[in-house]
Motif scaffolding. Sequence first.
Motif, PDB file in Angstrom:
ATOM      1  N   UNK A  91       0.832  -1.213   0.000  1.00 30.01           N
ATOM      2  CA  UNK A  91       0.000   0.000   0.000  1.00 30.01           C
ATOM      3  C   UNK A  91       0.862   1.256   0.000  1.00 30.01           C
ATOM      4  N   UNK A  92       1.906   1.263   0.822  1.00 29.02           N
ATOM      5  CA  UNK A  92       2.809   2.413   0.879  1.00 29.02           C
ATOM      6  C   UNK A  92       3.513   2.596  -0.460  1.00 29.02           C
ATOM      7  N   UNK A  93       4.038   1.505  -1.008  1.00 31.06           N
ATOM      8  CA  UNK A  93       4.746   1.601  -2.288  1.00 31.06           C
ATOM      9  C   UNK A  93       3.825   2.056  -3.403  1.00 31.06           C
ATOM     10  N   UNK A  94       2.584   1.594  -3.405  1.00 34.30           N
ATOM     11  CA  UNK A  94       1.640   1.997  -4.449  1.00 34.30           C
ATOM     12  C   UNK A  94       1.350   3.495  -4.383  1.00 34.30           C
ATOM     13  N   UNK A  95       1.180   4.027  -3.184  1.00 38.32           N
ATOM     14  CA  UNK A  95       0.947   5.462  -3.049  1.00 38.32           C
ATOM     15  C   UNK A  95       2.141   6.251  -3.585  1.00 38.32           C
TER      16      UNK A  95
ATOM     17  N   UNK B 293       4.572  12.714 -15.163  1.00 39.03           N
ATOM     18  CA  UNK B 293       3.781  12.949 -16.373  1.00 39.03           C
ATOM     19  C   UNK B 293       3.153  14.333 -16.431  1.00 39.03           C
ATOM     20  N   UNK B 294       2.745  14.846 -15.277  1.00 39.07           N
ATOM     21  CA  UNK B 294       2.050  16.132 -15.274  1.00 39.07           C
ATOM     22  C   UNK B 294       2.993  17.295 -14.987  1.00 39.07           C
ATOM     23  N   UNK B 295       4.177  16.982 -14.485  1.00 38.35           N
ATOM     24  CA  UNK B 295       5.171  18.029 -14.265  1.00 38.35           C
ATOM     25  C   UNK B 295       4.852  18.967 -13.134  1.00 38.35           C
ATOM     26  N   UNK B 296       4.150  18.483 -12.122  1.00 34.12           N
ATOM     27  CA  UNK B 296       3.815  19.349 -11.004  1.00 34.12           C
ATOM     28  C   UNK B 296       3.567  18.556  -9.744  1.00 34.12           C
ATOM     29  N   UNK B 297       3.305  19.276  -8.666  1.00 34.97           N
ATOM     30  CA  UNK B 297       3.041  18.639  -7.392  1.00 34.97           C
ATOM     31  C   UNK B 297       1.563  18.238  -7.313  1.00 34.97           C
ATOM     32  N   UNK B 298       1.281  17.330  -6.410  1.00 41.20           N
ATOM     33  CA  UNK B 298      -0.061  16.788  -6.308  1.00 41.20           C
ATOM     34  C   UNK B 298      -0.646  17.114  -4.934  1.00 41.20           C
ATOM     35  N   UNK B 299      -1.951  17.388  -4.907  1.00 46.08           N
ATOM     36  CA  UNK B 299      -2.661  17.644  -3.662  1.00 46.08           C
ATOM     37  C   UNK B 299      -3.398  16.383  -3.228  1.00 46.08           C
ATOM     38  N   UNK B 300      -3.876  16.379  -1.983  1.00 48.70           N
ATOM     39  CA  UNK B 300      -4.634  15.223  -1.505  1.00 48.70           C
ATOM     40  C   UNK B 300      -5.902  15.031  -2.329  1.00 48.70           C
ATOM     41  N   UNK B 301      -6.519  16.129  -2.744  1.00 50.70           N
ATOM     42  CA  UNK B 301      -7.742  16.017  -3.547  1.00 50.70           C
ATOM     43  C   UNK B 301      -7.461  15.355  -4.883  1.00 50.70           C
ATOM     44  N   UNK B 302      -6.415  15.782  -5.573  1.00 49.50           N
ATOM     45  CA  UNK B 302      -6.083  15.202  -6.872  1.00 49.50           C
ATOM     46  C   UNK B 302      -5.598  13.763  -6.727  1.00 49.50           C
ATOM     47  N   UNK B 303      -4.905  13.472  -5.637  1.00 43.13           N
ATOM     48  CA  UNK B 303      -4.463  12.101  -5.399  1.00 43.13           C
ATOM     49  C   UNK B 303      -5.662  11.192  -5.155  1.00 43.13           C
TER      50      UNK B 303
ATOM     51  N   UNK C 141     -11.604   8.066  -1.131  1.00 43.92           N
ATOM     52  CA  UNK C 141     -12.037   9.291  -0.479  1.00 43.92           C
ATOM     53  C   UNK C 141     -10.850  10.161  -0.095  1.00 43.92           C
ATOM     54  N   UNK C 142     -11.105  11.460   0.007  1.00 43.45           N
ATOM     55  CA  UNK C 142     -10.048  12.393   0.401  1.00 43.45           C
ATOM     56  C   UNK C 142      -9.577  12.112   1.822  1.00 43.45           C
ATOM     57  N   UNK C 143     -10.496  11.693   2.696  1.00 47.16           N
ATOM     58  CA  UNK C 143     -10.104  11.397   4.073  1.00 47.16           C
ATOM     59  C   UNK C 143      -9.170  10.194   4.132  1.00 47.16           C
ATOM     60  N   UNK C 144      -9.404   9.195   3.273  1.00 48.41           N
ATOM     61  CA  UNK C 144      -8.525   8.029   3.214  1.00 48.41           C
ATOM     62  C   UNK C 144      -7.125   8.426   2.761  1.00 48.41           C
TER      63      UNK C 144
ATOM     64  N   UNK D 197       2.956  20.020   4.169  1.00 46.54           N
ATOM     65  CA  UNK D 197       2.553  21.102   5.073  1.00 46.54           C
ATOM     66  C   UNK D 197       1.050  21.349   4.988  1.00 46.54           C
ATOM     67  N   UNK D 198       0.489  21.846   6.042  1.00 46.89           N
ATOM     68  CA  UNK D 198      -0.955  22.094   6.098  1.00 46.89           C
ATOM     69  C   UNK D 198      -1.390  22.964   4.921  1.00 46.89           C
ATOM     70  N   UNK D 199      -2.383  22.467   4.186  1.00 46.08           N
ATOM     71  CA  UNK D 199      -2.947  23.138   2.999  1.00 46.08           C
ATOM     72  C   UNK D 199      -1.934  23.239   1.849  1.00 46.08           C
ATOM     73  N   UNK D 200      -0.830  22.522   1.944  1.00 45.51           N
ATOM     74  CA  UNK D 200       0.169  22.575   0.894  1.00 45.51           C
ATOM     75  C   UNK D 200       0.097  21.366  -0.024  1.00 45.51           C
ATOM     76  N   UNK D 201       1.040  21.296  -0.935  1.00 45.38           N
ATOM     77  CA  UNK D 201       1.101  20.167  -1.859  1.00 45.38           C
ATOM     78  C   UNK D 201       1.959  19.055  -1.270  1.00 45.38           C
ATOM     79  N   UNK D 202       1.802  17.865  -1.834  1.00 46.12           N
ATOM     80  CA  UNK D 202       2.542  16.696  -1.384  1.00 46.12           C
ATOM     81  C   UNK D 202       3.885  16.649  -2.109  1.00 46.12           C
ATOM     82  N   UNK D 203       4.957  16.493  -1.347  1.00 48.93           N
ATOM     83  CA  UNK D 203       6.289  16.415  -1.939  1.00 48.93           C
ATOM     84  C   UNK D 203       7.060  15.253  -1.318  1.00 48.93           C
TER      85      UNK D 203
END
Length: 229
Positions: free
Chosen positions: A11-15, A25-35, A42-45, A62-68
């Motif tokens: 599960x960790x590796x898949x994420x 592929x998209x050339x940018x950072x990802x948010x929890x919503x887009x992930x 679900x976003x909570x998951x 960081x809070x309200x930030x993107x995932x890096x």
Amino acid sequence: MSSESERYSAAVEDYLKVIYAFEEREGGKITTTRLAERLGVSASSVSGMVRKLSALDLLEHPRYGTIEFTETGRQVALGVVRRHRLIELYLVTELGYGWDEVHDEAEVLEHAVSDQLLERIADRLGNPRVDPHGDPIPSKEGRLEPWKARRLSTVPPGTVGEFVRVDDVDPGMLRHLTAEGIQLGARLEVMERAPYGGSYLVRIGESPRDVTRQLGPALVNAMWVGVPD
């Protein structure tokens, strides 16, 4: 790259792999919503898993930030990507699988293959640079050679390029390309696009054996071409 003793759960590796694929592929950072949209959960998951990965020092969020990625997280992700892409190539070249059949098989095997077996596979294949879909394969040390390509949907009419990569998540799309005789390495030229988001007219191959095909937007967006700067 991490050793076998440092392997994480599937599960960790898949994420980590999904986050890496989005960045690649998209050339940018990802948010929890887009992930969450990408994974179909679900976003909570997603938020719960991202917190777990942050606690493991694999991600920074960081809070309200993107995932890096942290440096450790990026190396783990590259290790999973290397295993996945080498397995896909081995299944095609050594076991006769079609390029539309290997993604799901590799999804399972990437978590089970040992480092020793993986390097035997790499040696057998001649330490390849790309997998059957043109995706670059990280080195054993976690490095990627410089690689440039653009989605065919982003190049203007009249552009000529080499078909070097295709998104592999839709087996039906890969089978369609096979049926149309469109293979990696083919010369592609976008001739025109129908208005209002319509299909693309694409010339395929070299004269005098070139053919012209109408290709839908989703298919063209999944195809990558190497074009001159």
